[in-house]
Design an enzyme around this catalytic site. Sequence first.
Site, PDB file in Angstrom:
ATOM      1  N   SER A  22     -35.083   4.635  19.179  1.00 23.41           N
ATOM      2  CA  SER A  22     -35.865   4.256  20.358  1.00 23.41           C
ATOM      3  C   SER A  22     -35.854   2.733  20.513  1.00 23.41           C
ATOM      4  O   SER A  22     -35.831   2.008  19.513  1.00 23.41           O
ATOM      5  CB  SER A  22     -37.299   4.765  20.175  1.00 23.41           C
ATOM      6  OG  SER A  22     -37.934   4.916  21.417  1.00 23.41           O
ATOM      7  N   PRO A  23     -35.872   2.238  21.758  1.00 23.94           N
ATOM      8  CA  PRO A  23     -35.849   0.788  21.943  1.00 23.94           C
ATOM      9  C   PRO A  23     -37.062   0.125  21.274  1.00 23.94           C
ATOM     10  O   PRO A  23     -38.185   0.593  21.448  1.00 23.94           O
ATOM     11  CB  PRO A  23     -35.942   0.626  23.465  1.00 23.94           C
ATOM     12  CG  PRO A  23     -35.520   1.937  24.032  1.00 23.94           C
ATOM     13  CD  PRO A  23     -35.911   2.977  23.027  1.00 23.94           C
TER      14      PRO A  23
ATOM     15  N   GLN B 239     -31.130  -1.076  26.718  1.00 18.78           N
ATOM     16  CA  GLN B 239     -32.240  -0.857  27.661  1.00 18.78           C
ATOM     17  C   GLN B 239     -32.393  -2.121  28.517  1.00 18.78           C
ATOM     18  O   GLN B 239     -32.605  -3.207  27.990  1.00 18.78           O
ATOM     19  CB  GLN B 239     -33.545  -0.579  26.914  1.00 18.78           C
ATOM     20  CG  GLN B 239     -34.665  -0.171  27.871  1.00 18.78           C
ATOM     21  CD  GLN B 239     -36.007   0.025  27.191  1.00 18.78           C
ATOM     22  OE1 GLN B 239     -36.510  -0.876  26.530  1.00 18.78           O
ATOM     23  NE2 GLN B 239     -36.603   1.192  27.358  1.00 18.78           N
TER      24      GLN B 239
ATOM     25  N   TYR C 190     -44.224  -1.905  32.725  1.00 19.05           N
ATOM     26  CA  TYR C 190     -43.355  -3.026  33.112  1.00 19.05           C
ATOM     27  C   TYR C 190     -42.972  -2.896  34.590  1.00 19.05           C
ATOM     28  O   TYR C 190     -43.413  -1.964  35.276  1.00 19.05           O
ATOM     29  CB  TYR C 190     -42.158  -3.123  32.157  1.00 19.05           C
ATOM     30  CG  TYR C 190     -42.641  -3.465  30.754  1.00 19.05           C
ATOM     31  CD1 TYR C 190     -43.304  -4.672  30.512  1.00 19.05           C
ATOM     32  CD2 TYR C 190     -42.522  -2.573  29.697  1.00 19.05           C
ATOM     33  CE1 TYR C 190     -43.814  -4.983  29.254  1.00 19.05           C
ATOM     34  CE2 TYR C 190     -43.035  -2.874  28.430  1.00 19.05           C
ATOM     35  CZ  TYR C 190     -43.678  -4.082  28.217  1.00 19.05           C
ATOM     36  OH  TYR C 190     -44.202  -4.380  26.984  1.00 19.05           O
TER      37      TYR C 190
HETATM   38  C1  FMN Z   1     -42.029  -2.739  17.416  1.00 12.85           C
HETATM   39  C2  FMN Z   1     -41.910  -1.878  18.649  1.00 12.85           C
HETATM   40  C3  FMN Z   1     -41.247  -2.384  19.749  1.00 12.85           C
HETATM   41  C4  FMN Z   1     -41.067  -1.588  20.899  1.00 12.85           C
HETATM   42  N1  FMN Z   1     -40.322  -2.050  21.945  1.00 12.85           N
HETATM   43  C5  FMN Z   1     -40.010  -1.227  22.969  1.00 12.85           C
HETATM   44  C6  FMN Z   1     -39.051  -1.607  23.954  1.00 12.85           C
HETATM   45  O1  FMN Z   1     -38.434  -2.672  23.897  1.00 12.85           O
HETATM   46  N2  FMN Z   1     -38.821  -0.729  24.961  1.00 12.85           N
HETATM   47  C7  FMN Z   1     -39.433   0.487  25.027  1.00 12.85           C
HETATM   48  O2  FMN Z   1     -39.165   1.249  25.972  1.00 12.85           O
HETATM   49  N3  FMN Z   1     -40.306   0.885  24.085  1.00 12.85           N
HETATM   50  C8  FMN Z   1     -40.580   0.079  23.060  1.00 12.85           C
HETATM   51  N4  FMN Z   1     -41.398   0.514  22.049  1.00 12.85           N
HETATM   52  C9  FMN Z   1     -41.864   1.912  22.075  1.00 12.85           C
HETATM   53  C10 FMN Z   1     -40.920   2.798  21.260  1.00 12.85           C
HETATM   54  O3  FMN Z   1     -39.626   2.840  21.825  1.00 12.85           O
HETATM   55  C11 FMN Z   1     -41.464   4.229  21.149  1.00 12.85           C
HETATM   56  O4  FMN Z   1     -41.535   4.791  22.437  1.00 12.85           O
HETATM   57  C12 FMN Z   1     -42.851   4.273  20.502  1.00 12.85           C
HETATM   58  O5  FMN Z   1     -42.897   3.450  19.348  1.00 12.85           O
HETATM   59  C13 FMN Z   1     -43.261   5.697  20.117  1.00 12.85           C
HETATM   60  O6  FMN Z   1     -42.322   6.260  19.232  1.00 12.85           O
HETATM   61  P1  FMN Z   1     -42.585   6.321  17.622  1.00 12.85           P
HETATM   62  O7  FMN Z   1     -43.898   7.044  17.432  1.00 12.85           O
HETATM   63  O8  FMN Z   1     -41.418   7.077  17.093  1.00 12.85           O
HETATM   64  O9  FMN Z   1     -42.659   4.904  17.127  1.00 12.85           O
HETATM   65  C14 FMN Z   1     -41.614  -0.280  20.933  1.00 12.85           C
HETATM   66  C15 FMN Z   1     -42.311   0.193  19.809  1.00 12.85           C
HETATM   67  C16 FMN Z   1     -42.444  -0.572  18.682  1.00 12.85           C
HETATM   68  C17 FMN Z   1     -43.152  -0.002  17.480  1.00 12.85           C
END
Ligand code: FMN
Length: 361
Positions: A22-23, A99, A182
Amino acid sequence: MPRLFDPLSLRGITFSNRIAVSPMCQYSAVEGCATDWHLVHLGGLAQGGAGLVLTEAAAVSPEGRISPQDLGLWDNRQIEPLTRITRFIASQGAVAGIQLAHAGRKAGTEAPWRGVSTTLPLSAGGWIPLAPSALAFDEGWATPAALDEAGIAAILRAFTEATKRSLDAGFKVVELHAAHGYLLHQFLSPLANRRTDHYGGSFENRTRLLREVAQAVRATWPEHLPLFVRISAKDWAEGGWDVDEAVELCRGLRELGVDLVDVSSGGLVPRAKIPVAPGYQVPFAQRIRTEANIPTATVGLITEPAQAQSILTGDRADLVLLGRELLRNPRWPLRAAQELGAEIPWPAQYARAAAGTVTVR
Ligand SMILES: Cc1cc2nc3c(=O)[nH]c(=O)nc-3n(C[C@H](O)[C@H](O)[C@H](O)COP(=O)(O)O)c2cc1C
């Protein structure tokens, strides 16, 4: 083969499995350019076995950065450092995706670990953010300037130019960031979009910019490469964007040639009450997949191989994205394969030693 390790083909690209990175913003770029950090971070995740490695949000213009340390793709100088990374990702058998994003009213903050979470003052290197309407994200945040027609045209151009650079940098997937409050999400939600022109008001008008960006990017991005859009399925706030509208939007995106919707939620307003729990966003991906008839990715608190596998076997999504769990355990896909009984190759440099078939020299 367990479903998690079934290849997935979209247009001319085949992902070797259904696990994607994931981004995740790293706030480690210099003037928008990727650094050694990005090579090691993304490269390590590719070594770990994910079929798709998506970069963090890369800003399509300098004002679209969440922080001054964001990755960007508004300048040709930013292509080469990314090329090195996509080459390495491909060498590990993974697909590299980027992304593309504009932070809108949430632009111009500091990296989270630096302490200040609101907009940076101009005197500290901040800038005036751009948004659909002059409505601040929260108390203490800058009031953005509402985009005029020329400003909206410039946003469209910025996404298109960044798409061309993404191709030059060797990416095989572009994901448009229209989630988490965003810019593109700000246009979708009545809570951030109070415009009275043809970009605000009705569903048709609020979704116009995203549809225009998707159409322009699709026309620029080669036919054989997939285009994803990340959306927030809902704002978790009264009077906000909700799943019914998200389904309708995704029907339109499918018509425009979007290949997969990456379904997240929230981020538009502070202090939204979100019932966070393992897989809490899966039902949104499932609804969009069924009702809009488009492949979806799901994300959010997916940490266990059996959990990821059951999402896929239950036909609730086509792709599973992991964020924080991959930071804790970058080789999660290799471990998941072992647990689920799938054979996937380890990097040759590690394979024999990790299997215990090499004696120490
Ligand atoms: C450190 C960090 C940076 C993130 N940056 C982005 C981002 O650049 N773009 C985005 O769409 N989501 C971003 N997210 C959200 C994650 O892509 C993801 O949707 C979210 O962490 C939930 O998934 P998880 O429970 O597996 O961490 C970020 C999350 C974290 C923890």
